[in-house]
Design an enzyme around this catalytic site. Structure first.
Site, PDB file in Angstrom:
ATOM      1  N   HIS A 376     119.003   3.249  42.359  1.00  0.00           N
ATOM      2  CA  HIS A 376     118.699   1.825  43.042  1.00  0.00           C
ATOM      3  C   HIS A 376     119.518   0.622  42.248  1.00  0.00           C
ATOM      4  CE1 HIS A 376     115.940   2.758  46.151  1.00  0.00           C
ATOM      5  NE2 HIS A 376     115.493   3.661  45.361  1.00  0.00           N
ATOM      6  N   ARG A 568     112.585 -11.199  43.527  1.00  0.00           N
ATOM      7  CA  ARG A 568     112.364 -11.348  42.141  1.00  0.00           C
ATOM      8  C   ARG A 568     113.272 -12.290  41.676  1.00  0.00           C
ATOM      9  NH1 ARG A 568     114.907  -7.448  38.652  1.00  0.00           N
ATOM     10  NH2 ARG A 568     115.418  -6.293  40.345  1.00  0.00           N
TER      11      ARG A 568
END
Length: 837
Positions: A376, A568
């Site tokens: 990822h 984030r």
């Protein structure tokens, strides 16, 4: 292989013969009152919203468990291939409204509560977010489980039951302050403790060799400090299809509650030391690993998940097949969600060899036929490495196995490329240096039969860059699986007005078949449909404005452009570039350059990792700029800036329906995929973004004219890095120079001199790998095109409709279908029809 006994147990037969629970409002009302009075010991006129929520959750849970039993029975009888999805994060959010939607009883529940004088919205607000993740990775895992159940695939999620989830974020004087998120304080209505499946996980100790009864040399792990893994199961319902799958989360517990001898001797802290040490493993999501203790705890978490989950899978296999593992690989697959669970490769080898007494070759054949690895990230620092010395202390037997895996692997590499010592060093699982490290991503690469990226560009960059040596050796292992999001939560549930509009136009089956949204495309040219769509969007903006007022104290005008970036906080995601543009707009207003102005409300939200100092400084800058802009009378309502604290799933369920412009502005080549970009697109927001991650595929689907593109490409970023001159870029751009002057003169830090010098120096640094200055002018120009388009509301609404209509590709139903077709190769299993009452 031994024959499997698929006949149901006597208890299973009794359960199957029970009459199904009623799904009408009258049935729900009766069960609600029964739980309120009997289960909870409350009275109907109780003022406790929490008791009312628990009563409602109880009646839904009963109906989920009813289908859960039927689903598991069907899997057992079919002897199907099982998939085990291992992830350190599952950002599930709230379960109540999602359960009602997937059970298909939202209207009946609302009717039942209305008769009792209750509002469903108020009860939904009582439920805490299950914050067992810190961003897109955990939310993706939750979306995956939803789609697995909807597609009726036999997939079990395995994770950790953190007592404290992602921290609660507060803003004090503009800075992030972290507070514990004790989401389990009032219990969790959706879980079932399964003590009977408790596993024992080993740490420390040493390994020793011995001869077994057949005279074969074996290894065993002895003198260990053990911890119990107690499973808690959560039902995961598919969309109105009677299937309910399982999320199994492990809680760490001591093998002994306390040392009675120490207690009797008066050493009270020592008496409970073992219990406390054990429970620390699942106390907090992702400890800060800046310290040595933090690193050790994080490795303990990863191994605890891997060991307990694999033991659970092997236990289940042996209950069905005994000690015959010849068919195990044919009936099982482990999907590793990112690098965190990669120790599973060595742990499966250990359990098969040491506990099940298989030979190395047999165990390795099973391991490499069952392990699949999803990567990822393209950031090298996010590919975890662990010091060899830490493995020596915590996992000595695992270290021996890793050494053996690496030795055999390097022999294979040497056969392909004789005398290429540099390649051997590059590809070795053990990284030599001042302190030897274990490259966990490489362990996953070597031990898995499938390696996938999560967007087309991401996979290409893995193959050409980060994992190029491995791709050259094993090109057949690599494949792409572009991420998605579940349309149940991220459109049907979070945007009920838009769902109603779509249902009225194309029917309701799109919820489980998202490509059907393409039927909305002709509606973009229908003035009446556009008017209805715009009215829904404005209502959603009013709801979002209320959230911003409540959480930020800032007033957003619903008629202004809602410009949103929530994710984030990280330098590569470039919230910094966003706030530089806000400063640019502020400068224009102060200079009187407001002709044909488009009112704009900028909303930024997200959490910075507690140890990430630069990310926290960027949050401080955003808040300081917001304070100056929002309190300047010259600005008025032309521009508003707000930072939303404690960004979470339930907040996003309000944010994405009310967003006009979706900011996906990462440095090209740094974002693996993104999923927030998909949620916004699905709800009719238009994207401004770079050619990065899934932005590329979003633009392909919706067309360049409905996407605001800017910035360098990934290849251009590489070329520019060789002669990057941010100071020359700033000097040549008067707008940029004025923005930097505002930062450097302390306009946004009048009582905190020098607080943003670090940010300024980073922007001006020729080594800035995020290329903030390089993309500034292109970004500002793209934002001008955004403002112009928004002033033409008919055009903007048309673009909004086409974004939703083009989002069918980004359902996790499609993603999971591809995982199953290319990697898992399992079969959908539908539970047997239940008897009707």
């Amino acid at each position: 292989m031994s024959k499997q006994d698929n006949s149901p147990s006597p208890s299973s037969k009794l359960i199957a013969e029970l009459p199904p629970l009623g799904m009408q409002a009258s049935d729900l009302t009766n069960d609600f009152l029964r739980h309120l009075s009997s289960t909870l010991g409350g009275l109907y006129n109780s003022k406790s919203q929490h008791d009312l929520y628990k009563a409602l959750a109880s009646i839904l849970r009963e109906r989920l468990i009813e289908r859960w039993n039927q689903s598991q029975l069907a899997y057992e009888q079919q002897g199907c291939k099982r998939v085990h999805y291992l992830s350190l994060e599952f950002l599930m959010g709230r379960a109540l409204s999602n359960a009602m939607l997937n059970l298909g009883i939202t209207d009946e529940v609302e009717r039942a509560l209305y008769e009792l004088g209750l509002r469903i919205e108020e009860l939904c607000e009582v439920e805490p977010d299950a914050g067992l993740g810190n961003g897109g990775l955990g939310r993706l895992a939750a979306c995956f489980l939803d789609s697995c159940a909807t597609l009726q695939l036999p997939v079990t999620g395995y994770g950790l039951r953190y007592q404290y989830g992602m921290f609660r974020q507060y803003i004090a004087d503009g800075s992030q302050v972290e507070a514990p998120d004790h989401w389990l304080r009032d219990g969790n209505m959706w879980e079932l403790e399964r003590m009977e499946f408790t596993q024992r996980v080993q740490f420390g100790g040493r390994s020793e060799s011995y001869q077994d009864a057949n005279g074969l040399q074996r290894m065993r792990w002895v003198e260990t400090q053990d911890v119990l893994a107690v499973p808690y199961d959560t039902p995961i319902p598919g969309f109105q299809n009677e299937t309910v799958n399982t999320l199994r989360l492990w809680k760490a517990a001591a093998t002994e509650e306390f040392d009675l001898g120490e207690f009797n001797a008066g050493s009270y802290p020592e008496a409970v030391a073992q219990k406390n040490a054990a429970e620390h493993i699942t106390m907090v999501l992702y400890p800060n690993d800046a310290s040595e203790n933090g690193k050790e705890l994080r490795l303990r978490q990863q191994y605890f998940l891997a060991s307990a989950s694999i033991k659970d899978v092997l236990r289940d296999w042996e209950e069905r097949h005994g000690s015959d593992f010849s068919g195990f690989a044919e009936h099982n697959c482990f999907q590793l969600n990112d690098t965190h669970p990669s120790v599973s490769v060595a742990e499966l080898m250990r359990q098969l060899m040491d506990d099940k007494l298989l030979a190395w070759d047999e165990a390795w054949a099973i391991t490499t036929a069952t392990m699949a690895y999803t990567n990822h990230t393209l950031l090298p620092e996010a590919l975890e490495t662990w010091p060899v010395r830490l493995f020596e202390v915590l996992l000595p037997r695992l270290l021996e196995i890793v050494y053996e895996i690496n030795g055999r692997f390097l022999s294979e590499v040497a056969q392909h490329w004789p005398s290429d010592t540099m390649r051997l060093q590059r590809m070795s699982i053990i990284e030599e240096g001042h302190e030897r490290q274990i490259r966990m991503a490489y362990l996953a690469l070597v031990g898995s039969f499938s390696v996938n990226g999560v967007a087309a560009l991401h996979t290409q960059l893995l193959q050409e860059g980060l994992f190029s040596d491995f791709y050259e050796l094993w090109p057949e292992k690599f494949n792409n699986k572009t991420n998605g999001v579940t349309p149940r939560r991220w459109l049907a549930n979070c945007n009920p007005q838009l769902r109603a509009c779509i249902d009225k136009t194309i029917g309701t089956s799109w919820v489980a078949n998202l490509p059907q949204l393409a039927e909305l495309r002709p509606c973009a040219d229908d003035a009446e449909f556009r008017a209805g769509w715009a009215a829904v969007k404005r209502n959603n903006k009013v709801r979002l404005a209320q959230l911003v007022q409540q959480d930020c104290g800032v007033t957003f005008d619903p008629d202004a452009l809602f410009d949103v970036q929530v994710k984030r906080i990280h330098e590569y995601k470039r919230q910094l570039l966003n706030i530089l543009h806000a400063i640019h707009l502020y400068n224009r207003i102060k200079a009187g350059d407001t002709e044909n102005w488009t009112k704009r409300c900028v909303l930024i939200g997200g959490k910075a990792a507690p140890g990430y100092a630069m990310a926290k400084r960027i949050i401080k800058l955003i808040n300081n700029v917001a304070y100056v802009v929002n309190n300047d009378p010259d600005v008025g309502d032309l521009l508003k800036v707000a930072f939303l604290p404690n960004y979470r799933v339930s907040a996003m369920e309000i944010i994405c329906p009310g967003t006009d412009l979706s900011e996906q502005i990462s440095t090209a080549g740094k974002e693996a995929s993104g999923t927030g970009n998909m949620k916004f697109m699905m709800n009719g927001a238009i994207t401004i973004g770079t050619l990065d991650g899934a932005n590329i595929e979003i633009r392909e689907e919706v067309g360049d004219e409905n996407f605001f593109l800017f910035g360098l490409t990934a290849d251009e970023v590489k070329v520019r890095a060789c002669n990057y001159d941010p100071n020359g870029i700033i000097a040549a751009d008067p707008d940029f120079a004025r923005v930097m002057e505002m930062l450097e003169c302390g306009h946004f830090s009048q009582f905190e001199a020098g607080i943003f010098d670090w940010i300024v120096s980073t922007i001006r640094n020729p080594g800035d790998m995020w290329m903030t200055a390089a993309d500034f002018r292109s970004y500002v120009d793209a934002q001008e095109r955004v403002a112009e388009a928004y002033r033409d509301q008919e055009r903007w609404t048309r673009m909004s409709i086409l974004n939703t209509a083009s989002s069918g590709r980004f359902s996790t139903d499609r993603t999971i279908g591809e995982y199953n077709r290319d990697i898992w190769k399992s079969n959908p299993i539908a539970p047997a029809p239940r008897q009707q009452a």
